[in-house]
Scaffold this active site. Sequence first.
Site, PDB file in Angstrom:
ATOM      1  CD  GLU A  66      38.059  72.529   3.312  1.00 54.54           C
ATOM      2  OE1 GLU A  66      38.410  71.972   4.359  1.00 54.54           O
ATOM      3  OE2 GLU A  66      36.992  72.271   2.725  1.00 54.54           O
ATOM      4  CG  ASP A 237      33.368  69.006   7.186  1.00 61.52           C
ATOM      5  OD1 ASP A 237      33.487  69.698   8.221  1.00 61.52           O
ATOM      6  OD2 ASP A 237      32.673  69.355   6.229  1.00 61.52           O
TER       7      ASP A 237
HETATM    8  P1  NAD Z   1      23.825  74.005   8.078  1.00 65.06           P
HETATM    9  O1  NAD Z   1      24.492  75.056   8.899  1.00 65.06           O
HETATM   10  O2  NAD Z   1      22.881  74.416   7.004  1.00 65.06           O
HETATM   11  O3  NAD Z   1      23.042  72.974   9.024  1.00 65.06           O
HETATM   12  C1  NAD Z   1      23.583  72.462  10.212  1.00 65.06           C
HETATM   13  C2  NAD Z   1      22.439  72.178  11.167  1.00 65.06           C
HETATM   14  O4  NAD Z   1      22.976  71.512  12.324  1.00 65.06           O
HETATM   15  C3  NAD Z   1      21.738  73.442  11.695  1.00 65.06           C
HETATM   16  O5  NAD Z   1      20.364  73.369  11.394  1.00 65.06           O
HETATM   17  C4  NAD Z   1      22.007  73.420  13.201  1.00 65.06           C
HETATM   18  O6  NAD Z   1      20.938  73.939  13.975  1.00 65.06           O
HETATM   19  C5  NAD Z   1      22.216  71.935  13.437  1.00 65.06           C
HETATM   20  N1  NAD Z   1      22.935  71.604  14.670  1.00 65.06           N
HETATM   21  C6  NAD Z   1      24.038  72.199  15.192  1.00 65.06           C
HETATM   22  N2  NAD Z   1      24.401  71.591  16.352  1.00 65.06           N
HETATM   23  C7  NAD Z   1      23.505  70.572  16.539  1.00 65.06           C
HETATM   24  C8  NAD Z   1      23.340  69.596  17.558  1.00 65.06           C
HETATM   25  N3  NAD Z   1      24.165  69.527  18.602  1.00 65.06           N
HETATM   26  N4  NAD Z   1      22.324  68.694  17.430  1.00 65.06           N
HETATM   27  C9  NAD Z   1      21.469  68.756  16.375  1.00 65.06           C
HETATM   28  N5  NAD Z   1      21.560  69.684  15.383  1.00 65.06           N
HETATM   29  C10 NAD Z   1      22.573  70.583  15.472  1.00 65.06           C
HETATM   30  O7  NAD Z   1      25.019  73.133   7.454  1.00 65.06           O
HETATM   31  P2  NAD Z   1      24.965  72.116   6.222  1.00 65.06           P
HETATM   32  O8  NAD Z   1      25.285  72.812   4.949  1.00 65.06           O
HETATM   33  O9  NAD Z   1      23.730  71.283   6.308  1.00 65.06           O
HETATM   34  O10 NAD Z   1      26.235  71.233   6.582  1.00 65.06           O
HETATM   35  C11 NAD Z   1      26.212  70.380   7.710  1.00 65.06           C
HETATM   36  C12 NAD Z   1      27.609  69.882   7.988  1.00 65.06           C
HETATM   37  O11 NAD Z   1      28.039  69.029   6.932  1.00 65.06           O
HETATM   38  C13 NAD Z   1      28.663  70.992   8.075  1.00 65.06           C
HETATM   39  O12 NAD Z   1      29.481  70.729   9.189  1.00 65.06           O
HETATM   40  C14 NAD Z   1      29.434  70.873   6.789  1.00 65.06           C
HETATM   41  O13 NAD Z   1      30.766  71.329   6.922  1.00 65.06           O
HETATM   42  C15 NAD Z   1      29.361  69.376   6.535  1.00 65.06           C
HETATM   43  N6  NAD Z   1      29.498  68.964   5.143  1.00 65.06           N
HETATM   44  C16 NAD Z   1      30.213  67.830   4.901  1.00 65.06           C
HETATM   45  C17 NAD Z   1      30.349  67.363   3.610  1.00 65.06           C
HETATM   46  C18 NAD Z   1      31.070  66.077   3.359  1.00 65.06           C
HETATM   47  O14 NAD Z   1      31.364  65.749   2.215  1.00 65.06           O
HETATM   48  N7  NAD Z   1      31.337  65.294   4.381  1.00 65.06           N
HETATM   49  C19 NAD Z   1      29.798  68.071   2.531  1.00 65.06           C
HETATM   50  C20 NAD Z   1      29.039  69.225   2.821  1.00 65.06           C
HETATM   51  C21 NAD Z   1      28.895  69.659   4.125  1.00 65.06           C
END
Ligand code: NAD
Length: 349
Positions: A66, A237
């Site tokens: 993006e 997101d």
């Molecule tokens: P990451 O992959 O490092 O961590 C995600 C974690 O979620 C993993 O540890 C995984 O085991 C866990 N997980 C997956 N399914 C699960 C479930 N059903 N129950 C409990 N835990 C579960 O990712 P990250 O960098 O920490 O990002 C997390 C999310 O936040 C992503 O989806 C990312 O796109 C989003 N994000 C959003 C914003 C925003 O501004 N809203 C900004 C950054 C990241």
Amino acid sequence: MTNLKPSAKALVPFVSVENMMKLINHIGIEPMLIGLADYIEADFKRWELFDKTPRVASHSDVGVIELMPTSDGDVYGFKYVNGHPDNTADGLQTVTAFGLLADVATGYPVLLTEMTILTAMRTAATSAVVARLLAPKGAHIMAMIGNGAQSEFQTMAMKAIAGIDEVRLYDIDPAATAKCAANLAGHGITVVSCKTAEDAMLGAQIITTCTADKQYATILTDNMVGAGVHINAIGGDCPGKTELAPAILHRAGIFVEYPEQTRIEGEIQQLDADHPVTEVWQVLTGQAAGRTDDKQITLFDSVGFAIEDFSALRYVRDQIAETKLYQPLDLLADPEDPRDLFGMVKRAQ
Ligand code: NAD
């Protein structure tokens, strides 16, 4: 803001990953989160000034790439960011990013920086700004569901800005929870590792969901969410990527960054296109109500908006002036005679 004019030699300050880590450690994680929150809040309060567009997304089966642009008329900024939930299985980050700030008057870039770490900081600072605004009075326990890359930043921002003193961790992968708990040790917050999401939510007034899965996931079901809590939903997101059961959305007051983008990417993609939502900037400026009563469920349907990145870029630009934690980058071809670009190439032979 410090002077954002390009340097005479058109060298662009570049903040590497190494220098970003030095900058965060130099300022301190909590003071920097507070500083970022101040910049984000200030920019949200002048929301109407900005050029706004939903981010430009290129989707594939495995993720999304993006571009997130905006301008306040004087300064232009954009971020490049990806989201690839399966990356971690290959030892890669789910989210990586870099960003640029430019002078609108000349179009010259004035800052290029890593933004993988900065995105985690700005996302956390934004969550905490909104939680401070909407969470029930006296909120001090947060459930943190999803203990990946964002989770410690989310926790530290909620501690520094929204009054959280206990975090209850849950992840489907116990190794992620163990990592998060170890990283948070010694940071002045009580950390409780839990075996289920329900356990993590015991007594929590703020529930943060921050998981990564490219599907309509149900991290929280309706019966898990009691009255009066604040939900900080971070992980939904992207089109086809959500975390909450639709029934929760129907019970909640929903607060968003930029509705035009959130309706495509956020939890509310599961609702009708005219379902009422409140824009956070309007609550911050007193134009809309925030939490209306103790029993209301407030939901921040966070997707991450360009203005938050703009604020973070502006903050970094202001900080590096003093710390010198950047390298001058020869990014722009800028001959002494602006019309002699060809001659400059020849002279370099
Ligand atoms: P990451 O992959 O490092 O961590 C995600 C974690 O979620 C993993 O540890 C995984 O085991 C866990 N997980 C997956 N399914 C699960 C479930 N059903 N129950 C409990 N835990 C579960 O990712 P990250 O960098 O920490 O990002 C997390 C999310 O936040 C992503 O989806 C990312 O796109 C989003 N994000 C959003 C914003 C925003 O501004 N809203 C900004 C950054 C990241």
